[in-house]
Each structure stands twice: as structure tokens, then as C-alpha cells.
Write a protein that holds these residues in place. Structure first.
Motif, PDB file in Angstrom:
ATOM      1  N   UNK A 177      71.790  70.975  50.043  1.00  0.00           N
ATOM      2  CA  UNK A 177      70.339  71.440  51.044  1.00  0.00           C
ATOM      3  C   UNK A 177      69.044  72.003  50.283  1.00  0.00           C
ATOM      4  N   UNK A 178      68.984  72.157  49.493  1.00  0.00           N
ATOM      5  CA  UNK A 178      67.454  72.646  48.859  1.00  0.00           C
ATOM      6  C   UNK A 178      67.078  72.362  48.222  1.00  0.00           C
ATOM      7  N   UNK A 179      67.790  71.142  47.942  1.00  0.00           N
ATOM      8  CA  UNK A 179      67.444  70.543  46.859  1.00  0.00           C
ATOM      9  C   UNK A 179      66.950  69.321  47.950  1.00  0.00           C
ATOM     10  N   UNK A 180      68.096  68.344  48.741  1.00  0.00           N
ATOM     11  CA  UNK A 180      67.564  67.477  49.681  1.00  0.00           C
ATOM     12  C   UNK A 180      66.373  67.488  50.570  1.00  0.00           C
ATOM     13  N   UNK A 181      66.252  69.202  50.974  1.00  0.00           N
ATOM     14  CA  UNK A 181      64.849  69.421  51.966  1.00  0.00           C
ATOM     15  C   UNK A 181      62.817  69.525  50.908  1.00  0.00           C
ATOM     16  N   UNK A 182      63.471  70.556  50.200  1.00  0.00           N
ATOM     17  CA  UNK A 182      62.330  70.433  48.621  1.00  0.00           C
ATOM     18  C   UNK A 182      61.766  69.004  48.708  1.00  0.00           C
ATOM     19  N   UNK A 183      62.831  68.134  47.965  1.00  0.00           N
ATOM     20  CA  UNK A 183      61.923  66.663  47.966  1.00  0.00           C
ATOM     21  C   UNK A 183      61.864  66.222  49.029  1.00  0.00           C
ATOM     22  N   UNK A 184      62.312  66.309  49.861  1.00  0.00           N
ATOM     23  CA  UNK A 184      61.083  65.262  51.027  1.00  0.00           C
ATOM     24  C   UNK A 184      60.279  65.985  51.516  1.00  0.00           C
ATOM     25  N   UNK A 185      60.121  67.545  51.295  1.00  0.00           N
ATOM     26  CA  UNK A 185      58.901  68.091  51.426  1.00  0.00           C
ATOM     27  C   UNK A 185      57.890  67.515  50.251  1.00  0.00           C
ATOM     28  N   UNK A 245      60.552  76.592  45.465  1.00  0.00           N
ATOM     29  CA  UNK A 245      60.600  76.018  45.173  1.00  0.00           C
ATOM     30  C   UNK A 245      59.411  74.757  45.402  1.00  0.00           C
ATOM     31  N   UNK A 246      59.133  74.611  46.534  1.00  0.00           N
ATOM     32  CA  UNK A 246      58.105  73.902  46.808  1.00  0.00           C
ATOM     33  C   UNK A 246      57.001  73.633  45.867  1.00  0.00           C
ATOM     34  N   UNK A 247      56.085  75.072  45.741  1.00  0.00           N
ATOM     35  CA  UNK A 247      55.002  74.772  45.103  1.00  0.00           C
ATOM     36  C   UNK A 247      55.093  74.074  43.784  1.00  0.00           C
ATOM     37  N   UNK A 248      56.222  74.746  43.005  1.00  0.00           N
ATOM     38  CA  UNK A 248      56.515  74.121  41.190  1.00  0.00           C
ATOM     39  C   UNK A 248      56.588  72.528  41.415  1.00  0.00           C
ATOM     40  N   UNK A 249      57.319  72.231  42.824  1.00  0.00           N
ATOM     41  CA  UNK A 249      58.049  70.848  42.756  1.00  0.00           C
ATOM     42  C   UNK A 249      57.287  69.684  43.281  1.00  0.00           C
ATOM     43  N   UNK A 276      61.329  57.414  39.899  1.00  0.00           N
ATOM     44  CA  UNK A 276      62.849  58.719  39.951  1.00  0.00           C
ATOM     45  C   UNK A 276      63.522  59.424  38.764  1.00  0.00           C
ATOM     46  N   UNK A 277      62.868  59.583  37.424  1.00  0.00           N
ATOM     47  CA  UNK A 277      63.161  59.928  36.306  1.00  0.00           C
ATOM     48  C   UNK A 277      62.305  61.669  37.158  1.00  0.00           C
ATOM     49  N   UNK A 278      61.435  62.076  37.227  1.00  0.00           N
ATOM     50  CA  UNK A 278      60.272  62.951  37.349  1.00  0.00           C
ATOM     51  C   UNK A 278      61.128  63.237  38.334  1.00  0.00           C
ATOM     52  N   UNK A 279      62.038  62.424  39.599  1.00  0.00           N
ATOM     53  CA  UNK A 279      62.798  63.259  40.985  1.00  0.00           C
ATOM     54  C   UNK A 279      63.666  63.448  40.853  1.00  0.00           C
ATOM     55  N   UNK A 280      63.984  62.892  39.907  1.00  0.00           N
ATOM     56  CA  UNK A 280      65.579  63.898  38.716  1.00  0.00           C
ATOM     57  C   UNK A 280      65.079  65.193  38.545  1.00  0.00           C
ATOM     58  N   UNK A 281      64.493  64.994  37.750  1.00  0.00           N
ATOM     59  CA  UNK A 281      63.970  66.348  37.189  1.00  0.00           C
ATOM     60  C   UNK A 281      63.733  67.651  38.134  1.00  0.00           C
ATOM     61  N   UNK A 282      62.868  67.193  39.447  1.00  0.00           N
ATOM     62  CA  UNK A 282      62.280  68.148  39.674  1.00  0.00           C
ATOM     63  C   UNK A 282      64.060  68.550  40.959  1.00  0.00           C
ATOM     64  N   UNK A 283      64.483  68.140  41.035  1.00  0.00           N
ATOM     65  CA  UNK A 283      65.766  68.405  41.819  1.00  0.00           C
ATOM     66  C   UNK A 283      66.471  68.798  41.191  1.00  0.00           C
ATOM     67  N   UNK A 284      67.126  68.729  39.189  1.00  0.00           N
ATOM     68  CA  UNK A 284      67.566  70.046  38.654  1.00  0.00           C
ATOM     69  C   UNK A 284      66.929  71.095  39.063  1.00  0.00           C
ATOM     70  N   UNK A 285      65.191  71.304  38.734  1.00  0.00           N
ATOM     71  CA  UNK A 285      64.565  72.290  38.935  1.00  0.00           C
ATOM     72  C   UNK A 285      64.536  73.042  40.065  1.00  0.00           C
ATOM     73  N   UNK A 286      64.900  72.083  40.921  1.00  0.00           N
ATOM     74  CA  UNK A 286      64.936  73.385  42.532  1.00  0.00           C
ATOM     75  C   UNK A 286      66.931  74.143  42.888  1.00  0.00           C
ATOM     76  N   UNK A 287      67.737  72.825  42.032  1.00  0.00           N
ATOM     77  CA  UNK A 287      69.184  72.991  42.075  1.00  0.00           C
ATOM     78  C   UNK A 287      69.368  74.501  40.881  1.00  0.00           C
TER      79      UNK A 287
END
Lengths: 288, 321
Positions: A90-98, A160-164, A203-214
Motif C-alpha cells: 500500500x505504501x508503494x502504491x500511494x507513494x508512487x501515485x503522489x 519515502x516521498x521526498x527521495x521518490x 517505467x524503469x525509473x518507476x520500478x526502481x523507485x517502487x523497489x526503494x519504497x518497498x
């Protein structure tokens, strides 16, 4: 021999010694964790110096015991893993959206206060978690988020939002403006440009951001401890493991099985996306 | 479109500033301004509510008498008092704890950057399997802190830990060393743990910068007959200075406020009573929320002082150079 020759030779040897040393110190603790997690505690006490597993005494009872629910006499890690997975996803999802919205705005749009917003995000990265701890406990207990997974998710999103945004913004800036301008000329709205043009490219950057947040959300310990210590049903794996270590009469090798369960998901994800993650985090560092 | 060109139009009311000949541009700028704010607003709201407001609130809490058991009753109305600050500063071990925090932060920061630098230099030239080695070196940084803290505890255990088993068997130690339970070993051990966990972070950033150093510079040095040490001292190191300075600030701030690592390894015992663990102890051990907030505030202030000194120092140095 000249100083030059001596140095070149020495460093050629030293380099490999150094690499071997680093490999050893980074990998050995994980190997040791894995080995002990399959070892009965009696074996460890008998033979503490053994660093190779003894195949005749290997056991998976440690895992069975750590995974079984409390009612069945286990430690309930299956439940903790469900909690952790829920919180992290859930954190990954919301953080990515925001942060996709935020990063796009900061990278591409000119608006009043853009620089201030940028500075705010950087400052947030440096605000220490321990200073947030007490006010957040009070604030959340007033609004009913204390001792809930939702409260934990909210804290993780904020952390996690600032680094994302930083990671995504750097990537967005590498996408040529002309692509978006072409889409705009074709009559695409800002939303359409973002979803149809920018997101697929990023997409590549979104995936790596998702991994970081996870990773952050799965590994986090302080806020889980502060918010959920009194609610065993909501414990994350990190919290459950730390509470387990306080318990009397829990064999230490069972603790190692729990540690392996906590670590494996992270290592698997990291193995898949290691390159993208390091490049995302260090983007900008090469500019000197 | 650059920021200086458009922001004045966006900042002022469009009727008065935009020439009538360019209405389209002003409408675009206004739309962009609105969209920009719409898109960053979720982030700004989350950050304000969960981070900025709590940080400010902590300042107020530091001056209020508040028990952890009555936190719901906390109110902004006061009454305000200096007694928390007084109690925290006069508490036994306070100054020692600040000192421990400093040694811990400075040791970990310097150590992790130095070790990360060595690792990056060793991996600079490509070789077969470098990608794998590089990925493995980041493991301590990505792995969950609770899991790695417990492995260290296991390895260092006095009865069945592999380190003590090897030490007594192969290195001839008279007796096992209680790495986590005795002064001064405990502080050295938590610093070593911190270096181990964060050298990959420094490594990652230094490596990124190192790879970007133009190869022509190496060739020029080679032609001039520079030895590897001279090459590092005069060519590579100056290139890395800025990233090292940045890492120093980042790591120092992060370690200064760090709680998890020490709490999990030693619980703050045996001479590792760092300030962040004291904050937690005030809150959950003594149920003294006001005292905890005061301790956190003092911690931030001490850190701020050191940051200012550091930045001043760095600014002076760059002027000299």
C-alpha cells in the motif's frame, strides 16, 4: 625497482586482496544467518566454531516453529509477513501515485513557489525520525491512527516521498521535451500526455523507485515499534522479530529462521532490480 | 521554456502585467501554475501533516508537562514550563550521552566513507564479475536492520558466537570478549556495525562519481609517469571531494539521530547510551513524553550547532583553495 614499479605491483595485489576482503565481510553474515537457521540450537552450542553446515543435523523445524500461528504454539510469522506485505505494498502504491504527480510538476511545470517546494522536500529528507516520534504518537492517537497499520503507512509515505520525487524527477528531466510538445500539438491534455507518453518512458525509473519504497517500508523498525508494540496482531516482521528476541526460552536459531524470512523478500527484489536501484539513487552524483 | 522567463507572469495578476498582444501565453502560464500546484499538493499536504507540523509541535511539547499515559489530553494551550529541559540536561549521564552520540556519529561517518572509498577504488577498473561483486557489496545496506543486527549478535555471542569461537581457538584469546556488553568494546562494535551497514551507501555514490571521471585524465597522468598513489592524490581525489563532502553531511545527520541500530544491538547499555535511545527511554521507560520531546529538541539543537560549524569550516577551506 623504481617507486613507480613498486607501487603498481603492490596495488595490483592489494586490489584483489581488498576485493576478497569486502566480499567476505558482506556475504559471510548472510551465509551465517542462513546456515544457523537450519541448525538445531543444541548443535550450535556443541560446535560454535563450525562454519560449514553438518548435513546430518540440518532441520527445518526452526522454520515450522517460527511460521506457525501463536495458537498452534508457533511464533506467528506467517501473519507478520502478511502485515508487512500489506503495509509495504500500500505504501508503494500511494507513494508512487503522489510522487509521480509531484515529480512531474517539479520537473516540467513552472509554478509559483516551485523552488520553495523543492527545498521543502530536501529538508524533509533530513528531518530526523526520532524528533517526529513523540508528536506523531500524540497526533495519531488523537485522530485514531495510533496502533493501526493505516497510521504506519501514512508515516512511511511521508518518509519515502521526498527521495521518490528526487529519483523520478531526475528521470523525467532526461525525457526530451519535444515528445510531450508533440503530444500537446496533437491535442492531448496534460493528463493524457502524462499517462500515455511520460509514464511508459519512465517505467524503469518507476520500478526502481517502487523497489526503494518497498525496501524502506518492509525494513522499517522505529515507527512499527512505537505504534504497534501493544498490538501483536498487527506486528510487522521486523517488529515481531525484535519482540521475539526479548522472549525467554526462544532458541536463537529460531530467531535466525525469522531473520531469513525477513531478509529473503528484500534480497529477491533487490536481485531483480539492483542496477536500476543504484542508478536511480545516485543519479546526479556523477555531476560532481 | 525556462523558469525566469515565465515565473513573473505567473506570480503577478495577469490583467496588469501581460501585454494585450499575448493573451494566449498568459492563459497557458496560469493553467500551468494551477496544474503545478494541483499536482504537488498531495505531496505538500502529506509532508506538512506528517513531518513539518510534528517537528514544530515537538518544540512546544518540549516545554509542556506531559505523561505518555495522558497523551490524548495534550493541548497547545499549555501550560508551558522549562522543567523538562532542566530535567533532561541535569539528568545523570546527559553530557556523556551527547559525547557518546558524537563519537558514534563521527566514527561511523568517517569510517563508512573511508571504507566506501577504498571499495570504490578497488572496483574502479572493470573485471569479469565486477557487476556481481558490486551488487553483493550493497547487501548490508539493503538488508533489514533487525535481521542483520541479530546476526551480528549471534556472531559476537560469548558462548556460541563464531567470532569468539575463532578468537579463542585460533587467535589465542584467553577468554571470549563480550563485544556488546562491555565498555569500551560495545561502542566500538556499534560503530563497526554502522560502518559495515553504510559503507555500501558511500561506495555507491563515490563509484558513480568515479566512473564519470574522464579517462583522458588517467592517460595524461600515466604519460607523466604518476604512480598510483600520486594519481589518486592529485587526479582522482580532487574529483571526489564534492561527493565526499556531501556524503559527510548526509551521513552525519542520519547517524546522529539514529535509533534502531544501537537499540537493537545493545539497548543503549555498556557505554552506548546515544541520545536517540534516551528519547525512547524517556517515552516508554519513564512515560515522560515531555522529557522525551525535550531530549529530542536538545538533540536537534546540538546537531544544528555541529552542522553550522562544519559548513563554516568547509566554506573557509574552499575560499583558501
Amino acid at each position: 625497482m623504481s617507486r613507480y614499479a613498486v607501487e603498481v605491483k603492490t596495488f595490483r595485489v592489494l586490489k584483489w586482496v581488498t576485493i576478497a576482503f569486502f566480499l567476505f565481510i558482506t556475504v559471510f553474515p548472510f551465509y551465517y544467518m542462513l546456515m544457523l537457521s537450519f541448525t538445531p540450537i543444541s548443535e550450535l552450542l556443541r560446535n560454535p566454531w563450525r562454519i560449514w553446515p553438518d548435513l546430518s543435523t540440518l532441520t527445518v523445524d526452526t522454520y515450522a516453529s517460527v511460521l506457525r500461528s501463536r495458537d498452534e504454539g508457533g511464533q506467528g510469522f506467517a501473519g507478520f509477513m502478511r502485515n508487512s506485505a500489506l503495509v509495504a505494498l500500500v505504501t508503494v502504491f500511494i507513494t508512487l501515485l503522489v510522487s509521480i504527480l509531484g515529480a512531474y510538476a517539479v520537473a516540467r511545470l513552472t509554478f509559483t513557489g516551485r523552488r520553495q517546494v523543492n527545498a521543502l522536500f530536501l529538508a524533509v529528507y533530513l528531518f530526523p525520525a526520532i524528533v517526529l516520534a513523540i508528536p506523531l504518537v500524540i497526533l495519531f492517537s488523537k485522530i485514531g491512527l495510533y496502533q493501526s497499520l493505516a497510521g504506519l503507512m501514512l508515516v512511511y509515505v511521508a518518509q519515502t516521498v521526498p527521495v521518490s520525487i528526487y529519483m523520478l524527477r531526475n528521470y523525467f528531466e532526461t525525457i526530451p521535451d519535444s515528445l510531450e510538445e508533440a503530444a500537446a500539438l496533437d491535442g492531448a491534455s496534460r493528463g493524457q500526455t502524462l499517462t500515455k507518453v511520460v509514464l511508459p518512458l519512465a517505467m524503469p525509473s518507476i520500478m526502481s523507485t517502487a523497489l526503494y519504497v518497498f525496501m524502506i517500508a518492509w525494513n522499517e523498525f522505529l515507527f512499527a515499534l512505537l505504534f504497534l508494540a501493544a498490538k501483536p496482531g498487527l506486528w510487522t516482521v521486523s517488529l515481531g522479530l525484535s519482540q521475539l528476541s526479548n522472549g525467554i526460552e526462544v532458541p536463537k536459531t529460531i530467531l535466525m529462521a525469522g531473520s531469513v524470512l525477513l531478509t529473503v523478500p528484500i534480497i529477491v527484489l533487490y536481485g531483480i532490480a539492483e542496477r536500476a536501484l543504484t542508478e536511480g539513487l545516485t543519479a546526479g552524483a556523477d555531476k560532481g | 521554456m525556462t523558469a525566469p522567463a515565465t515565473s513573473p507572469a505567473a506570480a503577478r495578476p495577469p490583467e496588469t502585467t501581460t501585454p494585450a498582444t499575448r493573451p494566449g501565453r498568459s492563459r497557458r502560464a496560469r493553467a500551468e501554475n494551477r496544474d503545478g500546484w494541483l499536482m504537488v499538493s498531495p505531496t505538500v499536504i502529506v509532508v506538512l501533516v506528517v513531518i513539518v507540523i510534528p517537528v514544530l509541535w515537538n518544540v512546544l511539547l518540549a516545554f509542556q508537562k506531559l505523561s505518555f499515559l495522558q497523551i490524548r489530553k495534550a493541548s497547545l494551550a499549555g501550560p508551558y514550563t522549562l522543567s523538562n529541559i532542566e530535567r533532561v540536561i541535569l539528568a545523570p549521564g546527559f553530557w556523556q550521552s551527547i559525547g557518546t552520540t558524537l563519537i558514534y556519529s563521527a566514527g561511523s561517518t568517517i569510517g563508512s566513507i573511508a571504507v566506501g572509498l577504498v571499495a570504490a577504488l578497488a572496483l574502479r577498473d572493470a573485471f569479469r564479475g565486477r557487476a556481481v561483486v558490486r551488487a553483493l557489496m550493497l547487501l548490508p545496506y539493503v538488508a533489514p536492520v533487525v535481521a542483520v543486527a541479530f546476526v551480528w549478535q549471534m556472531m559476537l555471542n560469548t558462548q556460541y558466537g563464531v567470532v569468539n569461537a575463532m578468537g579463542t581457538r585460533l587467535l589465542g584469546w584467553d577468554q571470549p570478549i563480550d563485544f556488546l556488553g562491555r565498555e569500551p568494546y560495545a561502542l566500538m562494535t556499534v560503530i563497526a556495525f554502522e560502518i559495515w551497514r553504510y559503507f555500501p551507501f558511500a561506495f555507491m555514490f563515490i563509484m558513480a562519481r568515479l566512473i564519470a571521471v574522464p579517462r583522458e585524465m588517467d592517460e595524461a597522468a600515466l604519460i607523466d609517469g604518476a604512480t598510483p598513489l600520486q594519481h589518486f592524490r592529485h587526479i582522482l581525489f580532487p574529483q571526489l571531494l564534492s561527493v565526499i563532502a556531501l556524503l559527510s553531511v548526509m551521513r552525519f545527520i542520519m547517524t546522529f539521530n539514529k535509533f534502531d541500530d544501537v537499540y537493537l544491538l545493545t539497548g543503549g547499555n555498556a557505554g552506548t547510551d546515544i541520545a536517540a535511545v534516551r528519547v525512547y527511554d524517556y517515552l516508554t521507560g519513564r512515560f515522560d513524553a515531555g522529557g522525551a520531546a525535550a531530549q529530542a529538541l536538545v538533540l536537534s539543537l546540538v546537531m544544528a550547532v555541529f552542522l553550522v560549524i562544519y559548513i563554516k569550516f568547509m566554506a573557509n577551506r574552499t575560499e583558501e583553495v
